[in-house]
Every structure is written in structure tokens, then in C-alpha cells.
Design an enzyme around this catalytic site. Sequence first.
Site, mmCIF file in Angstrom:
data_model
loop_
_atom_site.group_PDB
_atom_site.id
_atom_site.type_symbol
_atom_site.label_atom_id
_atom_site.label_comp_id
_atom_site.label_asym_id
_atom_site.label_seq_id
_atom_site.Cartn_x
_atom_site.Cartn_y
_atom_site.Cartn_z
ATOM 1 N N SER A 143 0.766 -1.381 0.013
ATOM 2 C CA SER A 143 -0.003 -0.022 -0.114
ATOM 3 C C SER A 143 0.876 1.312 -0.090
ATOM 4 C CB SER A 143 -0.989 0.012 1.091
ATOM 5 O OG SER A 143 -0.365 0.271 2.364
ATOM 6 N N LYS A 203 1.130 4.649 6.828
ATOM 7 C CA LYS A 203 0.430 5.613 5.739
ATOM 8 C C LYS A 203 0.919 7.145 5.780
ATOM 9 C CE LYS A 203 -2.448 2.263 5.246
ATOM 10 N NZ LYS A 203 -2.361 1.560 3.960
#
Length: 176
Positions: free
Chosen positions: A43, A83
Site C-alpha cells: 500500500s 500511511k
Amino acid sequence: MHLKKTKKKNEWLEWGKALLIAVILALFLRSFIFATSVVDGESMEPTLEDGETILFNKMTYLFDEPEREDIVIIKKPLKNYVKRIIAMPGETITVKNGGLYIDGNLYDQAFLHSDQLTGTGRFGPIKIPENSYFVMGDNRMISKDSRNGLGLIQETEIIGKSEFIIFPFNEWSVTD
């Protein structure tokens, strides 16, 4: 002869003290200042790759606030996530016509390649409440983030800021 034994014993004692201090210092740094995390999944590609080990700073946000584009470690009940912060408390985020807008202004995501921008999707407008952050993975097509599962991230869930890739050794670098 007795003097040599005493000198040798003192030398071992000094080495033992140095080793003990080093272990205590390493445990202190590991517990309170730095920790490692292994990137799990794709990701955050191409910035961070699956299997890389990153060193993150646990103290950064005790003295400073998270900033846009910081790569952060997020603690959730079942798993930690890595993230990037995209929108800050009080801002409004919208994605339309292939562009990401913050408070109505097109946001230049210089950390992404142009082909990655298309995977962001369409959403918003979303107003970010106080003490919350909107995060996304750099690999927008497959990232579980604030758009689709993680939701808005509370400031208390951010446990550190990524600083370095430390493994594999040939990829050692600063994360940005």
C-alpha cells in the site's frame, strides 16, 4: 603475579560495565525513542516496499504536531499501519476529476508518479474534525486507508513518524 590477575579482573569489570550501559541505553532507546516496524503489503509502494524494515521515531509528536506528508505509524487494535498524512484537522478534502483538493485548492502530490494519481478514486467533501487526520497509502489502487476502512485517524492512534528504511541494508535511506 597477583597484580596481573587484579589488572585482568579490573579490565573484565570495565568491559562488563560498558556492556551493561550499552544494553540499558539500547533498551531505553528501543522503549521510549525509536522502534522498528516491518512494512506489510504494497500500500505504500513505491515509497516503502513490502518486507522493508523501517525505523520510526516515537518521540517526534510529543514535542511537535504531525504534518501533511509525514509517513506515520498508526496503532489499531489488530495491526499497525504505515500511511501518509494527507489532510489535517479542520481541513476539507475532496477528490474529483482526478485531482485531490484540500480546502478547494488542488494539492500537488509530488511524492506520487502521475500514473498513481488515477487510483485515488472519487469522494468527499469530507471535513476533518479536530484531533483527526486523513491518511492514504501511496499505492492508491490497493491501499486500505481513510477512504475505505481505516477511517479518520485520531491523533492518539499515531505512535510515531517513519524516519529511515534500515532493512534490506542495500536500500538504507531516509523515508519521505
